[in-house]
Design a protein around this motif. Structure first.
Motif, PDB file in Angstrom:
ATOM      1  N   SER A 102      -7.757  -7.003  -8.491  1.00 25.64           N
ATOM      2  CA  SER A 102      -8.944  -7.511  -9.287  1.00 25.64           C
ATOM      3  C   SER A 102      -8.124  -8.884  -9.975  1.00 25.64           C
ATOM      4  N   ASP A 130      -4.517  -5.772  -0.844  1.00 27.41           N
ATOM      5  CA  ASP A 130      -5.977  -5.465  -0.309  1.00 27.41           C
ATOM      6  C   ASP A 130      -6.559  -5.071  -1.547  1.00 27.41           C
ATOM      7  N   ASN A 131      -6.295  -4.721  -2.459  1.00 27.65           N
ATOM      8  CA  ASN A 131      -6.829  -3.866  -3.875  1.00 27.65           C
ATOM      9  C   ASN A 131      -6.316  -4.665  -4.988  1.00 27.65           C
ATOM     10  N   GLY A 181      -3.194  -5.389  -9.064  1.00 24.34           N
ATOM     11  CA  GLY A 181      -3.663  -4.270  -8.315  1.00 24.34           C
ATOM     12  C   GLY A 181      -2.520  -3.230  -7.700  1.00 24.34           C
ATOM     13  N   ASN A 182      -2.842  -2.411  -6.855  1.00 22.06           N
ATOM     14  CA  ASN A 182      -1.602  -1.836  -6.222  1.00 22.06           C
ATOM     15  C   ASN A 182      -1.433  -2.008  -4.635  1.00 22.06           C
ATOM     16  N   SER A 183      -2.101  -2.870  -4.221  1.00 18.23           N
ATOM     17  CA  SER A 183      -1.874  -3.539  -2.800  1.00 18.23           C
ATOM     18  C   SER A 183      -2.473  -4.765  -2.644  1.00 18.23           C
ATOM     19  N   PHE A 214       0.789  -1.208   0.116  1.00 19.77           N
ATOM     20  CA  PHE A 214      -0.085   0.228  -0.208  1.00 19.77           C
ATOM     21  C   PHE A 214       0.679   1.176   0.099  1.00 19.77           C
TER      22      PHE A 214
END
Length: 818
Positions: free
Chosen positions: A407, A404-405, A400-402, A295
């Motif tokens: 797809s 937790d984020n 994604g870019n962390s 993150f």
């Protein structure tokens, strides 16, 4: 003697250029954790600066990871280099006086502990780390005419001792909490800067709405203050990402209360978290972090589009990154995760399998990113089969870019179990622990995670390829090595197996003779016999640790020795003596951001450049091997040496280490020493702790980064760790040093011990180091020679085993003097 001596006090061209690079790297290391619109700051703003780290910004950790640079830029100095107005100089001057007194009191306390035994300095130094004093209470008049307050929380940690889960270290102190509440009561917006080697618990201030921005700057080296202001004022858009998960509470980490000294047992460390380290644990067990792995915010926004996956030997993932912001340029990191099938062997839910960073994208600009992912990144280690296996099932590819984020953009369908690599199991848990040792586990329900995917998600059949090591073709140097080795008997070569002895200071990492402050060197005993020069080793990994300045005795051309005290903290503990008639020489090195900070860039191209810059300084000061990178996994946030290490993730760790190694080794005769192999994941009792760990966790988490670095960059050297692994000291572990490192991975360099591991305090046995494939015992002491000769005479060590190590050492020495 060292012919690379510099009498001038003026900065060299290398210093000037490397300072610019250090600032660039520091800017790209700063993570923006929160921004409610307060950043970037406007030019000319009025700023109140608070906290111990304003004037006394921590540029790096203590111990062997220290660097003695010419000068460093504090956050205060960084602000002074802008056109802002600093409004609270009375507060700052008061704090400077408090800090200076606390620092002198600490120095006196350390030196007092060493009066009876001067050799006790290192233990006193690491056992009583410096703590920042509290500042006076912030008054309302301190913030009058202030547009915004900047509050800096600094932490010091280092070699030899772990951090503490208490106020003033992992937790905020009462004084820090009070200061932030006072700033809130005065109606001031606050920018909070965390200047520490690892996470700090911020849960007690999450409800403080006055805090408009939070930056984790880690420890940024000599240009830290300038870099912080470059980001705060928008000259650089933040693009760094976390390389370790920040938990809401310390207890959220797996088996947190049993780490290091917390359970009262420093002799045994049970790795009951198994493969569930960092985000692997948080995502698999549904524990929400404060800030997830990978993150980091920006001043602009990005979108990913046109993502695709194809198979061409490796798995090829492509996506286009678009800067969709309207005000700022910036860089973005593309993180690729495998969503693992929850069938067969218990697996974590997701795993980082690739990443790449964009260039600086202008407003509306886009860039296509392509990432190649080898089959082993999908594999799990099956202890029953003694093999790396990709099991039958569906493997999601998520971008994604962390952590937790992300797809899912495609699904790989593996129709049958595939053995990627068959190996020998060499790390069995000791019998006395087999019945009691258990790893955390979770109930695996029916694997339905791909049932509701969009019809637009492409599913591809995937037939993984087996792992293959590159064959090595011997060259002319290899032939010459054989010729030199045969000139002496195995017994005559024994002094080459340990470092050049230097007045017993060797244990403190200051054992070199030819370059003051360097960590050590190989034996020069054979120069007359076989023309074999010594090679010199210097500590890292945030730059070279050498003595800033030294004098030469004109009568015998030797260095006036200041010992270890002269090589740390910029000589703060050493008396500065000037000898009549002596010439004074200078060795100013560049202090780059610490390992964690460099990894937070996620920028392998930049880190190759850092490696090249370090190599230039190595050439400048005649250093052959740099004792870096540090590659241990950030298993727990309390490890005192985490600042040297890159990540909780082995793939990221391995890729970063490979990039830096590749950069250093583009210079002829220069090499890295990846360390500490393996499981040096705590500092308390690091020489005696026995790590009890499953073979699967060891291979998937704690060895995997080393494997990647070896296979991708072939570092010239590797350093074994102090600790025991399943009952055997790493320095004496043939399975670790020969079977896995050389036979499986194809490592061709030398292995050296960590300093003093064979001395009485260390516990490793000298001749067993040689027998295991530990080529060089550092720093060398008389007991090494005696033990190896005795073992050779008794048949406990063979001439062949000695000559194998000798050949590797000669090979490295010759290549260091090309």
């Amino acid at each position: 003697m060292n012919t690379f001596r510099y009498e001038s006090t003026e900065p060299t061209v290398i210093e000037i250029e490397n300072a610019k690079l250090s600032r660039k790297a520091a800017c790209e290391s700063i993570i923006l954790l929160k921004n409610s619109g307060i950043l970037p700051l406007d030019n000319g703003v009025s700023v109140g600066l608070f906290g111990g780290g304003v004037h006394f910004t921590v540029k790096g950790g203590t111990g062997s990871g220290d660097v003695n640079e010419r000068e460093r830029v504090s956050i205060y100095e960084g602000f002074k280099n802008t056109d802002c107005k600093i409004t609270n100089n009375d507060y700052l001057n008061d704090y400077k006086a408090r800090y200076t007194k606390a620092r002198e009191d600490w120095k006196t306390s350390i030196l007092d502990q060493c009066k009876e035994d001067p050799n006790n300095f290192f233990d006193a130094y690491v056992g009583s780390p410096f703590s920042y004093p509290n500042g006076r209470k912030i008054e309302k008049n301190d913030v009058e005419n202030t547009d915004v307050a900047v509050y800096v929380i600094s932490r010091i940690a280092g070699e030899g001792a772990d951090r503490k889960n208490k106020a003033g270290d992992y937790e905020l102190s009462e004084s820090e909490i009070r200061d932030l509440e006072d700033l809130k009561s005065f109606g001031k917006k606050v920018i909070l800067i965390i200047n520490a080697g690892g996470p700090v618990d911020l849960k007690c201030i999450h409800s403080n709405e006055a805090i408009g921005a939070i930056l984790f700057i880690s420890q940024l080296g000599q240009e830290g203050g300038n870099a912080v202001c470059d980001v705060l004022f928008g000259k650089v858009t933040p693009s760094a990402k976390l390389t370790a998960t920040w938990a809401v509470s310390y207890s959220d980490y797996p088996d947190a209360l049993n780490y290091s000294s917390l359970n009262g047992n420093l002799d045994e460390e049970f790795y009951t978290d198994g493969i569930y380290v960092g985000y692997r644990y948080f995502s698999s067990f549904g524990v929400k972090p404060a800030y997830p792995f990978g993150f980091g915010l920006s001043y602009t926004d990005f979108s990913f589009k046109n993502s695709s996956v194809k198979i061409d030997k490796d798995v090829i993932v492509s996506t286009t990154v678009l800067n969709i912001g309207e005000k700022f340029t910036g860089k973005e990191v593309v993180e690729v995760y495998a969503i693992l099938p929850q069938t067969g062997i218990e697996k974590e839910k997701q795993r980082l399998i690739g990443f790449a960073k964009t260039k600086e994208l202008g407003i509306g600009e886009e860039q296509e990113i392509t990432i190649s992912i080898s089959s082993k990144n999908f594999a799990s280690f099956d202890e029953n089969k003694s093999a790396w296996v990709i099991e039958k099932g569906k493997y999601g590819i998520a971008i994604g870019n962390s952590s937790d984020n992300i797809s899912i953009v495609s699904v790989l369908c593996v129709n049958e179990d595939c053995i990627i690599e068959k190996v020998t199991c060499v790390f069995q848990i000791e019998d006395k622990y087999k019945d009691s040792f258990t790893e955390i586990s979770r109930e695996i329900k029916e694997d339905s995670q791909f049932d509701n995917l969009s019809n637009n998600i492409l599913q591809i059949e995937y037939k993984p390829l087996a792992e293959v090591c590159e064959e090595y073709t011997p060259d002319d140097i290899d032939t010459k090595v054989k010729e030199i080795t045969n000139q002496l008997s195995a017994e005559e070569w024994i002094p080459l197996l340990y470092g050049e002895m230097s007045k017993g200071a060797a244990a403190l990492g200051n054992a070199a003779i030819h370059v003051p402050g360097a960590a050590g060197e190989t034996s020069g005993a054979f120069i007359d016999k076989v023309k074999l020069p010594a090679i010199i080793l210097a500590d890292g990994p945030a730059g070279l640790r050498l003595q800033q300045e030294y004098e030469i005795n004109p009568e015998n051309n030797t260095v006036y020795d200041t010992g270890f005290l002269g090589s740390i903290e910029g000589g703060f503990f050493a008396e500065k003596n000037f000898h009549e008639g002596a010439k004074r020489y200078y060795q100013y090195c560049t202090s780059f951001p610490v390992g964690t900070a460099l990894a937070q860039t996620w920028n392998v191209e930049l880190l190759e450049t850092i490696g090249q810059a370090v190599a230039k300084e190595m050439e400048h000061f005649n250093i052959s091997l740099w004792l870096a990178p540090g590659m241990n996994i950030q298993k727990n946030p309390l490890c005192g040496r985490n600042f040297e290490y890159y990540s909780e993730d082995p793939l990221l760790t391995g890729k970063i280490a490979a990039a830096i190694t590749y950069g250093v080794q583009t210079a002829k005769g220069r090499g890295t020493t990846i360390k500490h192999y393996a499981c040096n994941n705590q500092e308390d009792n690091r020489m005696g702790v026995n790590v009890i760990i499953s073979e699967r966790a060891l291979r998937e988490i704690y060895l995997r980064g080393f494997e990647i670095a070896v296979k991708e960059a072939q570092p010239k050297a590797l350093m074994s760790s102090y600790n025991l692994i399943n009952g055997t000291h790493a320095a004496n572990n043939k399975g670790l040093l020969t079977e896995v490192l050389r036979n499986e991975w194809g490592f061709r360099g030398i292995v050296m011990t960590d300093w003093a591991t064979t001395m009485p305090v260390g516990g490793s046995i000298s001749h067993l180091c040689t027998k295991a494939g530990n080529d060089l015992i550092m720093p060398g002491y008389i007991g090494d020679d005696e033990d190896i000769r005795k073992a050779l005479k008794n048949g406990d060590l063979t001439e062949t085993e000695i000559k194998i190590c000798v050949e590797r050492l000669i090979n490295t020495i010759l290549r260091a003097n090309i």
